[in-house]
Design an enzyme around this catalytic site. Structure first.
Site, PDB file in Angstrom:
ATOM      1  N   CYS A 116       0.819  -1.212   0.000  1.00 21.45           N
ATOM      2  CA  CYS A 116       0.000   0.000   0.000  1.00 21.45           C
ATOM      3  C   CYS A 116       0.852   1.261   0.000  1.00 21.45           C
ATOM      4  CB  CYS A 116      -0.875   0.027   1.243  1.00 21.45           C
ATOM      5  SG  CYS A 116      -1.779  -1.484   1.492  1.00 21.45           S
ATOM      6  N   ARG A 118       5.303   0.413  -6.099  1.00 27.65           N
ATOM      7  CA  ARG A 118       5.227  -0.410  -4.886  1.00 27.65           C
ATOM      8  C   ARG A 118       4.300  -1.611  -5.072  1.00 27.65           C
ATOM      9  NH1 ARG A 118       6.319   2.061   0.317  1.00 27.65           N
ATOM     10  NH2 ARG A 118       4.736   0.649   1.076  1.00 27.65           N
ATOM     11  N   TRP A 125      -2.996  -2.724  -1.567  1.00 23.31           N
ATOM     12  CA  TRP A 125      -2.513  -4.050  -1.959  1.00 23.31           C
ATOM     13  C   TRP A 125      -3.254  -5.000  -1.037  1.00 23.31           C
ATOM     14  CZ3 TRP A 125       0.701  -7.943   0.269  1.00 23.31           C
ATOM     15  CH2 TRP A 125       1.312  -8.802  -0.646  1.00 23.31           C
ATOM     16  N   ASN A 152      -2.040   2.104   5.936  1.00 29.22           N
ATOM     17  CA  ASN A 152      -1.078   1.071   5.531  1.00 29.22           C
ATOM     18  C   ASN A 152      -0.782   0.222   6.751  1.00 29.22           C
ATOM     19  OD1 ASN A 152      -0.863   2.157   3.043  1.00 29.22           O
ATOM     20  ND2 ASN A 152       1.308   2.686   3.169  1.00 29.22           N
ATOM     21  N   GLY A 153      -0.610  -1.086   6.541  1.00 29.37           N
ATOM     22  CA  GLY A 153      -0.292  -1.966   7.670  1.00 29.37           C
ATOM     23  C   GLY A 153      -1.399  -2.971   7.880  1.00 29.37           C
ATOM     24  N   GLU A 213      22.297 -14.179  -5.709  1.00 30.56           N
ATOM     25  CA  GLU A 213      21.649 -12.925  -6.104  1.00 30.56           C
ATOM     26  C   GLU A 213      21.227 -12.961  -7.575  1.00 30.56           C
ATOM     27  OE1 GLU A 213      20.261 -10.606  -4.787  1.00 30.56           O
ATOM     28  OE2 GLU A 213      20.277  -8.930  -6.192  1.00 30.56           O
ATOM     29  N   LYS A 243      17.376 -12.448  -8.854  1.00 32.06           N
ATOM     30  CA  LYS A 243      16.981 -11.436  -9.862  1.00 32.06           C
ATOM     31  C   LYS A 243      16.172 -12.102 -10.961  1.00 32.06           C
ATOM     32  CE  LYS A 243      17.402  -8.585  -8.249  1.00 32.06           C
ATOM     33  NZ  LYS A 243      17.903  -8.196  -7.003  1.00 32.06           N
ATOM     34  N   GLU A 294      12.580 -13.332  -9.788  1.00 32.43           N
ATOM     35  CA  GLU A 294      11.563 -12.330  -9.442  1.00 32.43           C
ATOM     36  C   GLU A 294      11.016 -11.586 -10.655  1.00 32.43           C
ATOM     37  OE1 GLU A 294      12.833  -9.370  -6.579  1.00 32.43           O
ATOM     38  OE2 GLU A 294      14.873  -9.432  -7.329  1.00 32.43           O
ATOM     39  N   HIS A 343      25.811 -33.273  -4.882  1.00 31.02           N
ATOM     40  CA  HIS A 343      25.178 -33.879  -3.693  1.00 31.02           C
ATOM     41  C   HIS A 343      23.657 -33.880  -3.833  1.00 31.02           C
ATOM     42  CE1 HIS A 343      29.007 -34.232  -1.670  1.00 31.02           C
ATOM     43  NE2 HIS A 343      29.291 -33.029  -2.132  1.00 31.02           N
ATOM     44  N   LYS A 389       7.887  -3.293  -3.317  1.00 32.67           N
ATOM     45  CA  LYS A 389       9.220  -2.712  -3.158  1.00 32.67           C
ATOM     46  C   LYS A 389       9.677  -2.749  -1.714  1.00 32.67           C
ATOM     47  CE  LYS A 389      13.017  -0.871  -4.413  1.00 32.67           C
ATOM     48  NZ  LYS A 389      14.005  -1.834  -4.952  1.00 32.67           N
TER      49      LYS A 389
HETATM   50  C1  F6R Z   1      14.959  -8.238  -4.492  1.00 32.90           C
HETATM   51  C2  F6R Z   1      14.625  -7.282  -3.468  1.00 32.90           C
HETATM   52  C3  F6R Z   1      14.232  -7.798  -2.140  1.00 32.90           C
HETATM   53  C4  F6R Z   1      14.735  -6.834  -1.045  1.00 32.90           C
HETATM   54  C5  F6R Z   1      14.199  -7.268   0.318  1.00 32.90           C
HETATM   55  C6  F6R Z   1      14.719  -6.386   1.424  1.00 32.90           C
HETATM   56  O1  F6R Z   1      15.335  -7.609  -5.682  1.00 32.90           O
HETATM   57  O2  F6R Z   1      14.644  -6.108  -3.697  1.00 32.90           O
HETATM   58  O3  F6R Z   1      14.690  -9.088  -1.930  1.00 32.90           O
HETATM   59  O4  F6R Z   1      16.121  -6.834  -1.049  1.00 32.90           O
HETATM   60  O5  F6R Z   1      12.809  -7.223   0.302  1.00 32.90           O
HETATM   61  O6  F6R Z   1      14.353  -5.062   1.203  1.00 32.90           O
HETATM   62  P1  F6R Z   1      15.074  -3.899   1.981  1.00 32.90           P
HETATM   63  O7  F6R Z   1      16.488  -3.853   1.528  1.00 32.90           O
HETATM   64  O8  F6R Z   1      14.318  -2.662   1.637  1.00 32.90           O
HETATM   65  O9  F6R Z   1      14.993  -4.245   3.441  1.00 32.90           O
END
Ligand code: F6R
Length: 612
Positions: free
Chosen positions: A2, A27, A74, A100-101, A487, A491, A494, A510, A607
């Protein structure tokens, strides 16, 4: 997740609110709505779907009010629908609220309010809030200037869970109240006007001066003034903080997607994160002020974060252990917070969060504080919640990161963690000085080397075209290359929705090697000279079993029989992930684009994850 926007001033609120919501679209959301105070009533316009749909709602152009609240929802409680969209009002249409929350005790509150005669139009947890405020407002026999604020405060003391709230009331058309607990909210100070947002980029084009609220602090706004109150409704003083971010950072600037723009911003983000810390003979972190005596008492370092930020922690475990000779544990925040970790005042804990608002990371930090460990927060957002909880705050300077998939924040996090490791090592005097000097030189060379990788992306684009229809991919590496594989894999999954796994190359046999078959794609990273031969053997094993292989390397792997090799510049192994992740970010990007997906707003993701 949200998003919240608010405006109070002399201008028409509606366009400002909708523009702010547009800036928060990244977001992730499923419905949008606004409420504006008109002459004698609060007008609410809302529906499920995109923010731009708001422009088509009946009567939206007629709204003239200069005080309004807005929200992108959301869905958590109740499906996306007009009824469940925010703002919500009380039964007498006195108050409009966006939230929000999550209100954890909303069922109890709803039952209690129902017994008192209130009825509900939505399935949301939020709708109890305006009705609870209404209840306290009507109970209050006083008629002083704090009456609405008192009702809001009384309602908030009953709420369990997390909330950032904006409240307007038809009885006070020239005011707005906001409050937060465990959910982000900032107030932007303008000239004869004030703005509210859950995220700074939403209102960055209007102001750079922000007030930050702590939990259970109430802000009472008019166009010319913001007053702050604690839970006893004693007035408290607050100063604004200036944010250096440029509002252009929150625009695409000619790039097709925010993610691509942010990948290309990495040289600058790294350069600005290093800033002046490397200008002196020793790395400086004045805000930490550690002494040798203190660091010698530390027997363990914990690095705690979620997702990509946690991967940055995994990369830097190696350098901390190597330079400082202190064991490092890297943990997932949502695990750390519930498993009674063995930490005390001799543990140094580092919490990494781009947004600074990730609920699990904040809770993990609070736990570490309870256990008397020293806490460092690393964040990209000035004044974010995590920085207000930690003993020390250190900022990356990546600028606003809008794409859901984190890129420039990750490389900036690894950069700052490397600098902190060097800083501690220089104080401890345990590391090889020549090694430290090489690392410093290499850190300064990073922006140019990232630029070099970004100059020619044709081989990655070509490989993306070849594999974008695949269902499974493996990312392999050893040592720091394993960390980068995790990582790279995250990427890809997602934003491309391709199933992928990051694996330590040596661990493949293994179990997972059973999945390698004709056509499976393997992306291998090889940057650690000491492990080259072993890594090559692992890749040969998957090629023998029919895998298509892409190798990212800074070693000479000509004539090794690999079909696609992407060469990246040489650099100290400890920081090579800052370079080797770039082709992996680009690979994920081009695959997602090739598949025609929403690169910047992948499905189901938000986000900043401000709820558990
Ligand atoms: C992946 C991504 C998430 C964030 C995670 C932590 O691309 O962005 O895995 O890294 O949600 O978010 P922050 O760094 O804002 O605590």
């Amino acid at each position: 997740m949200c998003g919240i926007v608010g405006y109070i001033g002399n201008k028409k609120a509606t366009p400002i609110l909708i523009q702010g919501l547009t800036r928060l679209e990244y977001r992730g959301y499923d419905s949008a709505g606004i409420a504006v105070i008109e002459k004698d009533k609060i007008e609410v316009k809302k529906d499920k779907g995109r923010v731009s749909n708001l422009y088509n709602l009946d009567g939206i152009d007629d709204l003239k009010g200069t005080c309004g609240i807005a929200h992108t929802r959301w869905a958590t409680h109740g499906k996306p629908s007009k009824e469940n969209s925010h703002p919500h009002m009380d039964n007498d249409n006195l108050f409009a609220v966006v939230h929000n929350g999550i209100i954890e005790n909303y069922n109890e509150l709803r039952n209690e309010l129902t017994e008192k005669g209130y009825h509900f139009l939505s399935q949301t947890d939020t709708e109890v809030i305006p009705n609870l405020i209404n209840y306290y407002y009507k109970q209050d026999k006083e008629n002083d200037t704090l009456k609405v604020l008192r009702a809001v405060r009384n309602a908030c003391t009953e709420l369990k869970g997390s909330f950032a709230l904006e409240i307007i009331c038809i009885k006070e058309p020239e005011n707005m109240i906001v409050v937060r607990k465990d959910s982000p909210l900032v107030i932007g100070k303008g000239n004869g006007e004030n703005y509210i947002a859950s995220d700074i980029p939403a209102i960055l084009s209007y102001t750079k001066d922000f007030y930050f609220l702590n939990d259970y602090e109430f802000a009472y706004l008019s166009k010319n003034n913001v007053k702050f109150y604690d839970t006893e409704l004693n007035e408290i003083k607050k100063n604004t903080k200036s944010i250096e971010w440029d509002s252009k950072g929150a625009e695409k600037g000619g790039f097709e997607h925010f993610m691509l723009k942010e990948i290309y911003e990495q040289p600058r983000a790294i350069r600005e994160t290093i800033g002046t810390r490397l200008n002196s003979s020793k790395v400086s972190f004045e805000e930490l002020g550690f002494t040798k005596e203190y660091l010698e008492t530390i027997n363990k370092i914990y690095i705690v974060a979620c997702g990509t930020a946690m991967h940055a922690g995994i990369v830097s475990k190696n350098i901390f252990e190597k330079l400082c000779k202190i064991p490092v544990e890297v943990d997932i925040a949502s695990e750390f917070r519930y498993r009674d970790p063995l930490i005390d005042e001799k543990t140094l804990t580092i919490f990494i969060s781009q947004s600074g608002e990730t609920a699990d990371t904040i809770a993990a930090l609070k736990l570490a504080k309870e256990k008397k460990a020293k806490t460092i927060a690393i964040s990209n957002v000035i004044g974010s919640s995590i920085t207000r909880e930690a003993d020390y705050s250190i900022y990356t300077h990546a600028g606003p990161e809008i794409a859901v998939a984190s890129t420039k924040a990750y490389t900036s996090q690894v950069t700052i963690l490397t600098l902190i490791a060097i800083y501690c090592a220089e104080i401890l005097e345990k590391a090889d000085l020549a090694k430290i000097e090489t690392l410093k030189k290499d850190l300064l060379s990073l922006p140019a080397k990232v630029d070099e990788i970004l100059k020619d992306t044709s081989a990655i684009k070509k490989f993306a075209k070849r594999v974008y229809k695949e269902k499974d991919m493996f990312f392999l590496g050893r040592g720091v290359d394993y960390a980068v594989s995790l990582e790279g894999s995250l990427k890809l999954k997602e934003i491309s929705y391709i199933h992928s796994e990051g694996y330590a190359s040596g661990e493949l046999k293994h179990g997972p090697i059973a999945l390698i078959d004709t056509g499976v794609t393997v992306v291998a990273t090889i940057t650690d000279e000491a492990l080259v031969e072993k890594s090559i053997s692992n890749i040969q094993e998957v090629i023998t079993r029919g895998a298509k292989v892409l190798v990212i390397t800074n070693q000479n792997l000509e004539n090794k029989g690999f079909e696609t090799v992407i060469n990246i510049p040489k650099i100290s192994t400890e920081i090579s992930p800052i370079l080797s992740i770039i082709p992996l970010q680009l690979l994920a990007y081009y695959i997602s684009k090739e598949k025609g997906l929403d690169v910047d707003k992948p499905r189901n993701l938000a986000k900043s994850v401000t709820v558990e």
